[in-house]
Design an enzyme around this catalytic site. Structure first.
Site, mmCIF file in Angstrom:
data_model
loop_
_atom_site.group_PDB
_atom_site.id
_atom_site.type_symbol
_atom_site.label_atom_id
_atom_site.label_comp_id
_atom_site.label_asym_id
_atom_site.label_seq_id
_atom_site.Cartn_x
_atom_site.Cartn_y
_atom_site.Cartn_z
ATOM 1 C CD GLU A 172 -2.823 -1.389 2.304
ATOM 2 O OE1 GLU A 172 -2.698 -0.603 3.265
ATOM 3 O OE2 GLU A 172 -3.659 -2.309 2.288
ATOM 4 C CD GLU A 279 -4.724 -7.788 0.883
ATOM 5 O OE1 GLU A 279 -5.637 -7.169 1.469
ATOM 6 O OE2 GLU A 279 -3.521 -7.526 1.024
HETATM 7 O O1 G3I Z 1 -4.915 -10.296 17.940
HETATM 8 C C1 G3I Z 1 -5.541 -9.188 18.605
HETATM 9 C C2 G3I Z 1 -6.320 -9.669 19.778
HETATM 10 O O2 G3I Z 1 -5.425 -10.231 20.726
HETATM 11 C C3 G3I Z 1 -7.080 -8.497 20.381
HETATM 12 O O3 G3I Z 1 -7.895 -8.942 21.423
HETATM 13 C C4 G3I Z 1 -7.948 -7.829 19.323
HETATM 14 C C5 G3I Z 1 -8.677 -6.592 19.856
HETATM 15 O O4 G3I Z 1 -8.989 -5.716 18.813
HETATM 16 O O5 G3I Z 1 -7.140 -7.442 18.270
HETATM 17 C C6 G3I Z 1 -6.474 -8.515 17.642
HETATM 18 O O6 G3I Z 1 -5.712 -8.050 16.584
HETATM 19 C C7 G3I Z 1 -6.434 -7.638 15.456
HETATM 20 C C8 G3I Z 1 -6.002 -8.481 14.262
HETATM 21 O O7 G3I Z 1 -6.612 -8.021 13.077
HETATM 22 C C9 G3I Z 1 -6.323 -9.955 14.443
HETATM 23 O O8 G3I Z 1 -7.703 -10.127 14.496
HETATM 24 C C10 G3I Z 1 -6.170 -6.176 15.208
HETATM 25 O O9 G3I Z 1 -6.727 -5.405 16.236
HETATM 26 C C11 G3I Z 1 -6.755 -5.754 13.880
HETATM 27 O O10 G3I Z 1 -6.312 -4.442 13.572
HETATM 28 C C12 G3I Z 1 -6.280 -6.677 12.778
HETATM 29 O O11 G3I Z 1 -6.923 -6.301 11.583
HETATM 30 C C13 G3I Z 1 -6.300 -6.760 10.406
HETATM 31 C C14 G3I Z 1 -5.948 -5.578 9.506
HETATM 32 O O12 G3I Z 1 -5.399 -6.060 8.285
HETATM 33 C C15 G3I Z 1 -4.950 -4.654 10.174
HETATM 34 O O13 G3I Z 1 -4.786 -3.502 9.475
HETATM 35 C C16 G3I Z 1 -7.280 -7.688 9.671
HETATM 36 O O14 G3I Z 1 -7.473 -8.869 10.457
HETATM 37 C C17 G3I Z 1 -6.712 -8.063 8.312
HETATM 38 O O15 G3I Z 1 -7.705 -8.743 7.571
HETATM 39 C C18 G3I Z 1 -6.318 -6.803 7.553
HETATM 40 O O16 G3I Z 1 -5.733 -7.207 6.335
HETATM 41 C C19 G3I Z 1 -5.412 -6.141 5.431
HETATM 42 C C20 G3I Z 1 -4.182 -6.545 4.644
HETATM 43 O O17 G3I Z 1 -3.128 -6.882 5.510
HETATM 44 C C21 G3I Z 1 -3.752 -5.432 3.697
HETATM 45 N N1 G3I Z 1 -4.844 -5.039 2.841
HETATM 46 C C22 G3I Z 1 -6.085 -4.714 3.497
HETATM 47 C C23 G3I Z 1 -6.543 -5.844 4.414
HETATM 48 C C24 G3I Z 1 -7.852 -5.541 5.065
HETATM 49 O O18 G3I Z 1 -7.727 -4.440 5.923
#
Ligand code: G3I
Length: 382
Positions: A172, A279
């Protein structure tokens, strides 16, 4: 015909149970129990294994962390359909790079072992990103930040050498605004546009064989794609080791057009680069820009309304079919990954607002959706 997904397994089972009873002598007309319920519509048959169906075109990937692919709904789906896997989160700097020189390999190594045991290649995602990157990367002088980025990439790529087929080295990096090609990230602010080339060269130095990608979203929008290609042109002019472009393709039932996808894939190939769709998901909703910027005006949740849901799933199936019809025309497209496995777990449940969404090819029970049939059976009418 599309069946409301949670009912599919039940119908499939009931459809199997009747002939079995009959074959065991339980279906004689004299003893038949009265059946007040109308006969259920025929179940949507299962689809062929996607990795086999598309084998002459591209690999089929799915994104998940171990807790995403180990659950009982997702596990049979990924095992049957995918020959590529991307870690949804556990390869990111926030997961691997706890502090300088200290790495948390356990979950990522578990995923690599799962992939090896089940005939899947691994797409590494991601090494350099403005998000999910700990603050310690960005402290000190520009020279220190550069050295830290190079060391991190060297260590991570070396750790997975021979186990990861390609890396989304930089994620990105393209601006969403017309003013500049480059996203105004901390990486850009500290190192300037050269940070992308620095990252690519560090990855190449650690593994001469792994394929190196820039991965971005909205590459199917012509203006953003043009900005990305400005970045690519500079990298290629400098001889930077770039092998391909990852098109995230977080799309919806209303956009993009097939023509825009076709143009993006064609342009990348014309530069001698590989295409990956990295994705893919097709949201049921077509939200205005305000939903993304201020969470206002977002479309209402339709997952509780059978009529609206059925219409949206039909539109989704047609969109998936249109996209795959374009994908199949491009020899340069070597991999298509969905961002998730089945609708039981998707990042779109919380983005751009908290709401039910069903963006993948398999439903909340893991059963094939109309979309999965639409991409594997040309005669099927969703
Ligand atoms: O693992 C912690 C957990 O311990 C905690 O309790 C919880 C509370 O919010 O958070 C958990 O972590 C989260 C993680 O996903 C796992 O579920 C993060 O907060 C959350 O920010 C994270 O989001 C991910 C996101 O990227 C981060 O920016 C999404 O799962 C993931 O699908 C998303 O993937 C991105 C690609 O990498 C890049 N392109 C866009 C795509 C969608 O946003």
């Amino acid at each position: 015909m599309h069946l409301a997904s949670p009912d599919r397994r039940r119908l499939l089972l009931s459809g199997l149970a009747l002939p079995m009873l009959s074959a065991c002598g339980g279906g004689g007309s004299a003893n038949a129990a009265p059946s007040p319920a109308p006969a259920p519509p025929p179940a949507l048959a299962d689809v062929p294994a996607l990795k086999a169906h598309f084998a002459t075109h591209f690999k089929i990937g799915m994104a998940a962390d171990p807790n995403g692919y180990k659950n009982a709904i997702a596990n049979p789906v990924i095992l049957r359909h995918a020959n590529s896997i991307t870690a949804e989160n556990c390869f990111k700097p926030a997961s691997l790079g706890t502090s300088p020189g200290v790495y948390n390999w356990a979950t990522a190594d578990e995923l690599v072992a799962f992939a090896a045991a089940n005939g899947m290649v691994v797409r590494g995602h991601t090494l350099c990103w403005h998000s999910q990157t700990p603050d310690w990367f960005f402290t000190g002088t520009a020279a220190e930040v550069r050295a830290r980025l190079e060391t991190y990439i060297r260590d991570v790529v070396t750790h997975f050498k021979g186990k990861v087929a390609c890396w989304d080295v930089v994620n990105e990096c393209t601006s969403d605004d017309a003013g500049s090609a480059y996203r105004n990230s901390k990486w850009l602010q500290i190192l300037g546009p050269d940070y992308i080339e620095i990252a690519l060269r560090a990855a190449r130095a650690a593994d001469p064989d792994v394929k190196l990608f820039i991965n971005d979203y909205s590459t199917e929008e012509p203006a953003k794609f043009a900005r990305l290609m400005t970045i690519v042109a500079r990298l290629q002019a400098n001889g930077a080791p770039l092998d391909g472009i990852g098109h995230q393709m977080h799309v919806s039932t209303a956009s993009p057009t097939a023509a825009n996808v076709d143009n993006a894939l064609r342009s990348v190939a014309s530069k001698g680069l590989i295409n990956h769709v990295t994705e893919l998901d097709v949201s049921l909703y077509n939200d205005p820009g305000s939903c993304f910027s201020s969470k206002t005006g977002c479309a209402a949740d339709i997952t509780g309304d059978p009529t609206l849901l059925a219409a949206a799933l039909k539109a989704q199936a047609l969109q998936y079919r249109a996209l795959f019809n374009v994908f199949k025309q491009h020899a340069s497209l070597q991999s298509v990954t969905t961002w998730g496995i089945a609708d039981n777990s998707t990042w779109l449940s919380g983005f751009p607002t908290t709401r039910g969404n069903r963006p993948l090819l398999f439903d909340v029970t893991g059963a094939a959706k109309s979309a999965a049939r639409a991409i594997t059976d040309d005669a099927y009418v969703p």
